[in-house]
Design a protein around this motif. Structure first.
Motif, PDB file in Angstrom:
ATOM      1  N   MET A 300       0.831  -1.205   0.000  1.00 58.77           N
ATOM      2  CA  MET A 300       0.000   0.000   0.000  1.00 58.77           C
ATOM      3  C   MET A 300       0.864   1.253   0.000  1.00 58.77           C
ATOM      4  SD  MET A 300      -2.160   1.476   3.206  1.00 58.77           S
ATOM      5  CE  MET A 300      -0.647   2.209   3.840  1.00 58.77           C
ATOM      6  N   ILE A 301       1.874   1.269   0.892  1.00 57.33           N
ATOM      7  CA  ILE A 301       2.732   2.443   1.023  1.00 57.33           C
ATOM      8  C   ILE A 301       3.518   2.685  -0.263  1.00 57.33           C
ATOM      9  CG2 ILE A 301       4.736   3.395   2.231  1.00 57.33           C
ATOM     10  CD1 ILE A 301       3.682   2.031   4.767  1.00 57.33           C
ATOM     11  N   THR A 302       4.094   1.632  -0.842  1.00 57.89           N
ATOM     12  CA  THR A 302       4.896   1.839  -2.057  1.00 57.89           C
ATOM     13  C   THR A 302       4.031   2.338  -3.208  1.00 57.89           C
ATOM     14  OG1 THR A 302       4.663  -0.515  -2.638  1.00 57.89           O
ATOM     15  CG2 THR A 302       6.645   0.133  -1.420  1.00 57.89           C
ATOM     16  N   GLY A 303       2.775   1.900  -3.270  1.00 60.56           N
ATOM     17  CA  GLY A 303       1.883   2.419  -4.299  1.00 60.56           C
ATOM     18  C   GLY A 303       1.575   3.885  -4.098  1.00 60.56           C
ATOM     19  N   LEU A 304       1.324   4.275  -2.863  1.00 57.12           N
ATOM     20  CA  LEU A 304       1.057   5.677  -2.561  1.00 57.12           C
ATOM     21  C   LEU A 304       2.272   6.552  -2.866  1.00 57.12           C
ATOM     22  CD1 LEU A 304      -0.799   5.073   0.821  1.00 57.12           C
ATOM     23  CD2 LEU A 304      -1.841   5.989  -1.262  1.00 57.12           C
ATOM     24  N   VAL A 305       3.444   6.053  -2.523  1.00 56.33           N
ATOM     25  CA  VAL A 305       4.665   6.819  -2.773  1.00 56.33           C
ATOM     26  C   VAL A 305       4.931   6.933  -4.273  1.00 56.33           C
ATOM     27  CG1 VAL A 305       7.179   6.810  -2.493  1.00 56.33           C
ATOM     28  CG2 VAL A 305       5.701   6.252  -0.543  1.00 56.33           C
ATOM     29  N   CYS A 306       4.766   5.835  -4.989  1.00 56.25           N
ATOM     30  CA  CYS A 306       5.100   5.818  -6.416  1.00 56.25           C
ATOM     31  C   CYS A 306       4.237   6.781  -7.217  1.00 56.25           C
ATOM     32  CB  CYS A 306       4.952   4.397  -6.943  1.00 56.25           C
ATOM     33  SG  CYS A 306       5.466   4.200  -8.666  1.00 56.25           S
ATOM     34  N   VAL A 321      -0.304   0.896 -14.179  1.00 58.44           N
ATOM     35  CA  VAL A 321       1.052   0.425 -14.504  1.00 58.44           C
ATOM     36  C   VAL A 321       2.018   0.771 -13.374  1.00 58.44           C
ATOM     37  CG1 VAL A 321       2.992   0.692 -16.095  1.00 58.44           C
ATOM     38  CG2 VAL A 321       0.652   0.564 -16.984  1.00 58.44           C
ATOM     39  N   MET A 322       1.901   1.988 -12.849  1.00 54.64           N
ATOM     40  CA  MET A 322       2.769   2.401 -11.749  1.00 54.64           C
ATOM     41  C   MET A 322       2.505   1.565 -10.498  1.00 54.64           C
ATOM     42  SD  MET A 322       2.664   6.530 -12.455  1.00 54.64           S
ATOM     43  CE  MET A 322       3.909   7.043 -11.258  1.00 54.64           C
ATOM     44  N   GLY A 323       1.246   1.173 -10.291  1.00 53.13           N
ATOM     45  CA  GLY A 323       0.927   0.304  -9.161  1.00 53.13           C
ATOM     46  C   GLY A 323       1.546  -1.076  -9.300  1.00 53.13           C
ATOM     47  N   ILE A 324       1.518  -1.619 -10.516  1.00 51.81           N
ATOM     48  CA  ILE A 324       2.165  -2.916 -10.755  1.00 51.81           C
ATOM     49  C   ILE A 324       3.666  -2.815 -10.486  1.00 51.81           C
ATOM     50  CG2 ILE A 324       2.723  -4.618 -12.528  1.00 51.81           C
ATOM     51  CD1 ILE A 324      -0.005  -3.923 -13.843  1.00 51.81           C
ATOM     52  N   ALA A 325       4.273  -1.734 -10.960  1.00 55.17           N
ATOM     53  CA  ALA A 325       5.711  -1.541 -10.760  1.00 55.17           C
ATOM     54  C   ALA A 325       6.049  -1.353  -9.286  1.00 55.17           C
ATOM     55  CB  ALA A 325       6.193  -0.337 -11.568  1.00 55.17           C
ATOM     56  N   SER A 326       5.224  -0.568  -8.566  1.00 57.52           N
ATOM     57  CA  SER A 326       5.527  -0.294  -7.164  1.00 57.52           C
ATOM     58  C   SER A 326       5.230  -1.473  -6.260  1.00 57.52           C
ATOM     59  CB  SER A 326       4.735   0.934  -6.694  1.00 57.52           C
ATOM     60  OG  SER A 326       3.340   0.700  -6.754  1.00 57.52           O
ATOM     61  N   GLY A 327       4.416  -2.416  -6.724  1.00 59.29           N
ATOM     62  CA  GLY A 327       4.198  -3.636  -5.971  1.00 59.29           C
ATOM     63  C   GLY A 327       5.224  -4.699  -6.270  1.00 59.29           C
ATOM     64  N   THR A 328       6.074  -4.440  -7.265  1.00 55.46           N
ATOM     65  CA  THR A 328       7.053  -5.437  -7.705  1.00 55.46           C
ATOM     66  C   THR A 328       8.486  -5.038  -7.385  1.00 55.46           C
ATOM     67  OG1 THR A 328       5.601  -6.118  -9.515  1.00 55.46           O
ATOM     68  CG2 THR A 328       7.939  -6.696  -9.701  1.00 55.46           C
ATOM     69  N   VAL A 329       8.910  -3.863  -7.832  1.00 57.86           N
ATOM     70  CA  VAL A 329      10.316  -3.462  -7.665  1.00 57.86           C
ATOM     71  C   VAL A 329      10.698  -3.313  -6.200  1.00 57.86           C
ATOM     72  CG1 VAL A 329      12.044  -1.699  -8.212  1.00 57.86           C
ATOM     73  CG2 VAL A 329      10.377  -2.400  -9.953  1.00 57.86           C
ATOM     74  N   PRO A 330       9.970  -2.537  -5.372  1.00 58.99           N
ATOM     75  CA  PRO A 330      10.340  -2.468  -3.956  1.00 58.99           C
ATOM     76  C   PRO A 330      10.204  -3.820  -3.236  1.00 58.99           C
ATOM     77  CG  PRO A 330       8.957  -0.603  -4.553  1.00 58.99           C
ATOM     78  CD  PRO A 330       8.910  -1.570  -5.693  1.00 58.99           C
ATOM     79  N   TRP A 331       9.241  -4.642  -3.660  1.00 61.32           N
ATOM     80  CA  TRP A 331       9.146  -5.996  -3.090  1.00 61.32           C
ATOM     81  C   TRP A 331      10.440  -6.756  -3.349  1.00 61.32           C
ATOM     82  CZ3 TRP A 331       9.788 -10.915  -4.881  1.00 61.32           C
ATOM     83  CH2 TRP A 331       9.354 -11.958  -4.054  1.00 61.32           C
ATOM     84  N   TYR A 332      10.957  -6.663  -4.554  1.00 62.12           N
ATOM     85  CA  TYR A 332      12.193  -7.366  -4.888  1.00 62.12           C
ATOM     86  C   TYR A 332      13.379  -6.818  -4.096  1.00 62.12           C
ATOM     87  CZ  TYR A 332      16.196  -9.071  -7.505  1.00 62.12           C
ATOM     88  OH  TYR A 332      17.388  -9.649  -7.844  1.00 62.12           O
ATOM     89  N   THR A 333      13.491  -5.498  -4.010  1.00 58.76           N
ATOM     90  CA  THR A 333      14.645  -4.939  -3.284  1.00 58.76           C
ATOM     91  C   THR A 333      14.581  -5.272  -1.801  1.00 58.76           C
ATOM     92  OG1 THR A 333      13.573  -2.788  -2.877  1.00 58.76           O
ATOM     93  CG2 THR A 333      14.822  -3.036  -4.928  1.00 58.76           C
ATOM     94  N   MET A 334      13.359  -5.317  -1.232  1.00 56.11           N
ATOM     95  CA  MET A 334      13.230  -5.596   0.202  1.00 56.11           C
ATOM     96  C   MET A 334      13.340  -7.079   0.512  1.00 56.11           C
ATOM     97  SD  MET A 334      10.073  -4.718   2.827  1.00 56.11           S
ATOM     98  CE  MET A 334      10.491  -2.988   3.030  1.00 56.11           C
TER      99      MET A 334
END
Length: 475
Positions: A300-306, A321-334
Motif C-alpha cells: 500500500m505504502i509503495t503504491g502511494l509513494v510511487c 502500470v505504476m501500481g504494478i511496478a511499485s508492488g514489484t520493484v520495492p518488493w524485490y529490493t526488500m
C-alpha cells in the motif's frame, strides 16, 4: 391589522475577513487537505509505528513521531517556511525569515520564486486564492510527515535526546533545500523536474536520509534485529488506514486549488495504492505461500509513494502500470536484494524506509518522466513546459531530468544528514546504552505502552536482568 415586523440579525463587516480575491472553496479544500496530511502523522504514523515494533519499543517509537510533529512547527514558522518557499537566496535555498505576523499571514498566498523564465517569456509566480496562513500550515504538514517517515529507519535504538536535537537541524538544513529546489522555485523547479506532491521532496528525501541515519546510529541489538515481532498488527492496520486515506489530501491538495486536476490526482492515488497492495500480496503468496499483513501494508505504502510524483500528471491506465511496478520493484529490493547486498545487510533500516520510500520514490519519479501527459501537465502550473517522454518529452530528456533530480535529492540528504549526526554525536550519544537498548521504553521514558504483567502492575528489569513485577505509580 398591524404590519409584521421582521427582525434581522445584527450585520457585521465581512469585507476584511472575506476579501475579493478569496475563493472559499479552494481555501476550505486546502485546509482540509492540510488536516488530512497532518493526520497521516498524528495519529497515522504514530500508531503505525507503535504497532509494527516490538512491544518494548511501542511507546518510544510513537513518542518519536509525536515529538517530531510538534518540534517542526516552531522551526517552520520562525525560519524554515521561507527557506523552503520564500525569496531566493541561492539556487537551492530561500532566505530564512519569520512567518508569524498578521501582515504576512492574512494576505493572499504567494510563492515569490516560482516564476519560470524560458528565455523568451516569464510566467507569473504561483498565487493561490487563499491566505498565506493556509499555505504555511499545508506545507508544515508535509515537512512534519517527512521527518517522521525518516524516523522509521532508526526506531529501537536512537537516543531520544539525539532525536530531539536532530529534528530541527534536519528540517533546517536538509528538508528546506529539497523543498525549495523542487517546489519553491529553485534550480530543479526552473529546470522542469516534475514532483507533483513529494515523491522526491518527501519520500526520496526521507528514505535516503533515514538509511544514512541508520548507518550513523548503528544497528539494533542483535536479539532485536533477529526477532522483532510486531506487538499489535491491528493497531498497525489502523495507522496504515489513516495513512492511506490521508493521502487524499497529500496528493489532492497539491494543485493548490479544488479543481479538476485535484480530482484526478485523488483517483489516481487510490488506483495505484490498491493495485500495488494487490501485486505485493500476490508476490508474497507466490513465493512464501501466505499473504502477509505487513507485506500488504508495505505494498500500500509503495503504491502511494510511487504515484505521488505524478498523481495529477498521468492518466488512469498509467496509475495502474505504476501500481504494478511499485508492488514489484520495492518488493524485490526488500525481500530478495536486501538479503544479497552486504550494504543492505549491514545498515539496519528498522522498517525498510529505503525500500518503501526511497526506491518507490525514485521509481515514481522516473515513471512520471515517461507517462506525464502534456495536457495534464498544463493544468499544474508548478511543472511548466514539462511532459513525459512517451508524449514527445524532448526525446527522453525529461526522463533523464527526473533521474538527475533524484540524484541531487539523494546526494544532498546523504551529506547533510551525515554532517548533522556527526556534529550531534560530539555532544550527545546517537544511540542508547546497551542497558537501555535491552530494556526499551521503560529505560527511555520511565513508562511502558502496556501493563500486561498483572492488574496495576508492569514489567520491570532489575539490575541482574531478571524481570520483576512492580506496582504501578498510577492509581
Amino acid at each position: 391589522m398591524a404590519a409584521a415586523v421582521v427582525v434581522l440579525p445584527v450585520a457585521y463587516n465581512t469585507s476584511a475577513a472575506v476579501p475579493g480575491w478569496l475563493n472559499k472553496g479552494d481555501n476550505a479544500w486546502q485546509m482540509v487537505s492540510a488536516a488530512l496530511v497532518g493526520m497521516q502523522a498524528m495519529p497515522g504514523l504514530t500508531i503505525l509505528y507503535a504497532g509494527l515494533v516490538k512491544k518494548k519499543w511501542a511507546l518510544n517509537s510513537a513518542f518519536m513521531a509525536l515529538y517530531a510533529f510538534a518540534a517542526v512547527m516552531p522551526c517552520w514558522v520562525l525560519w524554515a517556511y521561507k527557506m523552503s518557499f520564500g525569496n531566493r537566496l541561492i539556487p537551492f535555498l530561500g532566505k530564512p525569515g519569520l512567518a508569524v505576523s498578521q501582515d504576512y499571514l492574512i494576505p493572499q498566498a504567494f510563492l515569490p520564486s516560482t516564476h519560470y523564465v524560458d528565455g523568451t517569456s516569464e510566467t507569473p509566480a504561483l498565487q493561490p486564492w487563499y491566505p498565506m496562513a493556509t499555505m504555511v500550515f499545508f506545507q508544515f504538514a508535509f515537512a512534519a510527515v517527512t521527518v517522521i517517515l525518516l524516523a522509521g529507519s532508526v526506531l529501537a535504538r536512537m537516543s531520544i535526546r539525539a532525536w530531539m536535537v536532530f529534528v530541527p537541524l534536519w528540517i533546517t538544513f536538509s528538508y528546506s533545500v529539497g523543498a525549495f529546489s523542487v517546489w519553491g522555485g529553485g534550480f530543479l523547479f526552473q529546470w522542469g523536474v516534475m514532483d507533483y506532491s513529494g515523491g522526491y521532496v518527501v519520500h526520496l528525501a526521507s528514505g535516503a536520509a533515514g538509511f544514512t541515519a541508520a548507518y550513523w546510529v548503528g544497528p539494533r541489538l542483535r536479539e532485536d534485529r533477529e526477532e522483532f515481532p510486531p506487538n499489535n498488527l491491528l493497531l498497525a492496520l489502523a495507522g496504515a488506514g489513516i495513512l492511506w486515506m490521508g493521502w487524499t489530501g497529500f496528493n489532492g491538495g497539491d494543485p493548490f486549488a479544488a479543481n479538476v486536476d485535484s480530482s484526478l490526482a485523488v483517483l489516481n492515488t487510490h488506483i495505484c495504492a490498491a493495485t500495488s497492495l494487490l501485486v505485493w500480496t500476490c508476490w508474497d503468496v507466490l513465493f512464501f505461500k501466505k499473504p502477509s499483513v505487513i507485506g500488504a501494508i508495505n505494498g500500500m505504502i509503495t503504491g502511494l509513494v510511487c504515484i505521488t510524483p505524478g498523481a495529477g500528471l498521468v492518466q488512469g491506465w498509467a496509475a495502474i502500470v505504476m501500481g504494478i511496478a511499485s508492488g514489484t520493484v520495492p518488493w524485490y529490493t526488500m525481500m530478495v536484494l536486501s538479503r544479497k547486498l552486504s550494504l543492505l545487510q549491514k545498515v539496519d533500516d528498522t522498517l525498510g524506509v529505503l525500500h518503501t520510500h526511497a526506491v518507490a520514490g525514485i521509481l515514481g519519479g522516473a515513471l512520471t518522466g515517461l507517462f506525464a501527459h502534456p495536457d495534464l501537465s498544463s493544468l499544474f502550473l508548478a511543472v511548466p513546459n514539462s511532459n513525459g517522454a512517451f508524449y514527445g518529452g524532448n526525446g527522453g530528456v525529461q526522463f533523464l531530468k527526473q533521474l538527475a533530480g533524484a540524484a541531487f535529492i539523494i546526494g544532498w540528504n546523504v551529506v547533510a544528514t551525515s554532517i548533522i549526526l556527526v556534529v550531534i554525536r560530539v555532544v550527545i550519544p546517537l544511540r542508547m546504552s546497551e542497558e537501555e537498548l535491552r530494556i526499551g521504553d521503560d529505560a527511555a521514558h520511565g513508562e511502558e505502552a502496556y501493563s500486561l504483567a498483572g492488574q496495576g502492575q508492569r514489567e520491570k528489569f532489575s539490575n541482574n536482568g531478571r524481570i520483576q513485577l512492580v506496582e504501578s505509580q498510577i492509581p
